[in-house]
Each structure stands twice: as structure tokens, then as C-alpha cells.
Write an enzyme that holds these catalytic residues in place. Structure first.
Site, PDB file in Angstrom:
ATOM      1  N   ARG A 112     -13.897  -7.771  -0.923  1.00 57.56           N
ATOM      2  CA  ARG A 112     -13.280  -7.470   0.559  1.00 57.56           C
ATOM      3  C   ARG A 112     -12.784  -6.102   0.604  1.00 57.56           C
ATOM      4  O   ARG A 112     -11.869  -5.633  -0.319  1.00 57.56           O
ATOM      5  CB  ARG A 112     -11.992  -8.599   0.835  1.00 57.56           C
ATOM      6  CG  ARG A 112     -11.354  -8.380   1.958  1.00 57.56           C
ATOM      7  CD  ARG A 112      -9.941  -7.600   1.556  1.00 57.56           C
ATOM      8  NE  ARG A 112      -9.032  -7.354   2.999  1.00 57.56           N
ATOM      9  CZ  ARG A 112      -7.961  -6.768   3.062  1.00 57.56           C
ATOM     10  NH1 ARG A 112      -7.769  -5.885   2.146  1.00 57.56           N
ATOM     11  NH2 ARG A 112      -7.136  -6.795   3.950  1.00 57.56           N
TER      12      ARG A 112
ATOM     13  N   THR B 198       0.873  -1.177  -0.070  1.00 56.87           N
ATOM     14  CA  THR B 198      -0.001   0.186   0.098  1.00 56.87           C
ATOM     15  C   THR B 198       0.802   1.237   0.175  1.00 56.87           C
ATOM     16  O   THR B 198       1.942   1.325   0.235  1.00 56.87           O
ATOM     17  CB  THR B 198      -0.813   0.041   1.292  1.00 56.87           C
ATOM     18  OG1 THR B 198      -1.701  -1.160   1.136  1.00 56.87           O
ATOM     19  CG2 THR B 198      -1.718   1.264   1.404  1.00 56.87           C
TER      20      THR B 198
HETATM   21  N1  ASP Z   1      -3.690  -2.627   4.467  1.00 51.22           N
HETATM   22  C1  ASP Z   1      -3.716  -3.148   3.095  1.00 51.22           C
HETATM   23  C2  ASP Z   1      -5.150  -4.048   3.334  1.00 51.22           C
HETATM   24  O1  ASP Z   1      -5.370  -4.793   3.993  1.00 51.22           O
HETATM   25  C3  ASP Z   1      -2.773  -3.823   2.623  1.00 51.22           C
HETATM   26  C4  ASP Z   1      -1.563  -3.408   2.739  1.00 51.22           C
HETATM   27  O2  ASP Z   1      -1.196  -2.548   3.526  1.00 51.22           O
HETATM   28  O3  ASP Z   1      -0.636  -3.554   1.834  1.00 51.22           O
HETATM   29  O4  ASP Z   1      -5.783  -4.005   2.235  1.00 51.22           O
END
Ligand code: ASP
Length: 303
Positions: free
Chosen positions: A200, A172
Site C-alpha cells: 500500500r 508522518t
Molecule cells: N499520509 C500518510 C499515509 O497515508 C500517513 C500520515 O500522514 O501519517 O501514508
């Protein structure tokens, strides 16, 4: 109100990053440095923290290097669904979108949600028709296609078949900033987690989990296993400990990430406080991160 201190921190995800080649590390660090320099200029010339975080996150969304926008990972059905949010700490204005499939820059759309509607979170088709109605850039889903991310999905699926835990890329992007007026903003954007179920939604578009900004306290953008970050309201929790327990930014943010480690919740966060102190704790083997403030020079790191 005016504040002398100002600055910005960004992240490009926390996770298993040990397999990055030296060249990949260099390219990522270059992208971070360039983006930070431009975002810092916005702040230096009196621009708002909201503009700075939106700029930084949308730059990362446009790059295939990160799991957001163009580089988004795949769902179990080989599609891509993106989430993003943005918050301004002056009066807690916040906007978010979830499960969008054809928005070039989900973070820009998230900002428009609070600027143009009475709502905070719009999802899927509703978010996409809103985007259309305000002329936000819409692209064909093939724009997000990536062979590498598709392979990652197929590999993850095989691991499940063999009954192995999936520890896939979680990358992210996010930014937190404090401007010369003392306003704190935060923004986060993601393609989520590889092999996620259709529909999701993780922590990224959940205000208080993936993103939080509160003037005079702090701004936070999180990255990691989203379900845990929702359960523990991570972004808000960091600020709450500062506000009510009088903790420093370091104490609070490192404390929260350490506690998550104890329950096997992997991830990290970036945070900035009212004095432009920056914290970047993570409990994974790496987190792509960087910062620059009027008190500290540009620095970027992965491990
Ligand atoms: N927090 C994000 C999610 O669970 C994933 C990530 O941080 O890479 O969608």
C-alpha cells in the site's frame, strides 16, 4: 532573483495525540526546536531550501519519535515499508521512493532519484538496488523495529476484529522552506498507516498529494489519511487556489483542510508562501508542528 524573506516550517504528523504525556510532549517539542534552529541556520547563511527540508526530514527519520524512517509503523504483516518525496519549486524537480524496507533515510534517496535518474518515483526492490548502486546508507530491517509500534499494530488488528474503526497514530514528518533566493522546497516522509496492506502506498510519495513546491506560489507537506489526500490532490490544491483564485495562503490551506473534515478525511498540512507566510491547518485533535522565519520567532506546538 533574490528574496529578503526566508523561513521553514516542519510537521511531525497529525492525529490522535491526546494521550501524549507532558514529558513526551516536551521531548517532541525539543526535537522540533533543535531541528528548526539548525535548518534555519542553513537558510540564514544562504543555503538552499532543498538542503533545509532534506536536513529537517532526515533528522526526524533518524528519531524514533516519528512515524518515518526509524520510527515507522507496521504493515498488517508486521513489516515496515516507507515512502518519501522531495520537490524543488524552481523547475518542479521532484523525486520520490515508495515501499522501501532498508533505506535509513528515504528522503535522501528520494532526492537522489531526481538528481541521478530521469525518473521521479522508484519503488520497492528497484529503489533499493538504485540505493545500493549510488552508495546510499542501507540498514538491516531490524534497525526500524519498535516494540511500541508492534503493539500498536496488534491493538489495531484487535479493533478490526471487534469491528471498530481504526484511528491509529498517523505521524508522518515533513518540511517546507523558502530560501533567500526565493526558491521554495517541500519534503515528506512516512512509514504510512498502521496495519496497511503490503504494497500500500499513501499520499506521501505522490507529488501533488503529499508534497508540492512551486516558486512564487507555495510549498506544502501533508499528513493524514493518505487515500483522501491522493483523491483531493491536497498539496497541489492549496497552491492552485492561491495561483488561480488569488487566495491567501491561510484562506487556501485552511479551506482545503476544512473541506476534508466535511468528508471525514482526517489530517493537516504545513505550507509556506513566497513571502515566508506560514500556515499549519489541521482537522485532528493535534498536529506536531513548528516554524521559524525571518519575520516570526521560533514556535512549536502540538495542539
Ligand atoms: N499520509 C500518510 C499515509 O497515508 C500517513 C500520515 O500522514 O501519517 O501514508
Amino acid at each position: 532573483m533574490s528574496s529578503q524573506n526566508f523561513g521553514i516550517a516542519v510537521h511531525g504528523g497529525a492525529g490522535v495525540l491526546s494521550n501524549l504525556t507532558k514529558e513526551q510532549q516536551y521531548i517532541i517539542e525539543q526535537k522540533l526546536s533543535e531541528t528548526l534552529t539548525l535548518a534555519y541556520d542553513i537558510l540564514k547563511t544562504g543555503g538552499s531550501s532543498l538542503d533545509a527540508v532534506e536536513f529537517a526530514v532526515s533528522e526526524f527519520e533518524d528519531s524514533p519519535l516519528f512515524n518515518a524512517g526509524r520510527g515507522s509503523v507496521y504493515t498488517s504483516e508486521e513489516t515496515q515499508e516507507m515512502d518519501a518525496s522531495i520537490m524543488h519549486g524552481l523547475n518542479r524537480d521532484a523525486g520520490a521512493v515508495a515501499s522501501v524496507k532498508n533505506i535509513k533515510n528515504p528522503v535522501k534517496l528520494a532526492r537522489k532519484v531526481f538528481e541521478h535518474t530521469e525518473h521521479i518515483l522508484l519503488v520497492a526492490d528497484g529503489a533499493e538496488s538504485f540505493a545500493q548502486s549510488i552508495g546510499e546508507t542501507i540498514v538491516d530491517p531490524s534497525y526500524f523495529h519498535s516494540k511500541k509500534n508492534l503493539q500498536r499494530l496488534r491493538k489495531a488488528k484487535n479493533k478490526i476484529a471487534e469491528n471498530h474503526l481504526i484511528q491509529d497514530k498517523i505521524g508522518t514528518v515533513g518540511a517546507v522552506a523558502l530560501d533567500k533566493d526565493g526558491n521554495i522546497s517541500a519534503a515528506t516522509s512516512t512509514g504510512g498507516m498502521t496495519n496497511k496492506m503490503l504494497g500500500r502506498v499513501g499520499d506521501t510519495p505522490i507529488i501533488g498529494s503529499g508534497t508540492w513546491a512551486q516558486n512564487k506560489i507555495c510549498g506544502v507537506s501533508s499528513t493524514g489519511h493518505g487515500e483522501f489526500f491522493i483523491k483531493f490532490q491536497v498539496a497541489k490544491e492549496v497552491c492552485t487556489r492561491i495561483e488561480y483564485l488569488n487566495q491567501s495562503l491561510q484562506e487556501s490551506s485552511y479551506g482545503v483542510i476544512e473541506e476534508l473534515k466535511d468528508i471525514n478525511a482526517s489530517g493537516g498540512l504545513i505550507a509556506i508562501d513566497k513571502d515566508a507566510n506560514v500556515a499549519t491547518p489541521f482537522n485532528t485533535d493535534g498536529m506536531i508542528r513548528g516554524s521559524i522565519t525571518n519575520k516570526s520567532e521560533l514556535n512549536v506546538a502540538i495542539y
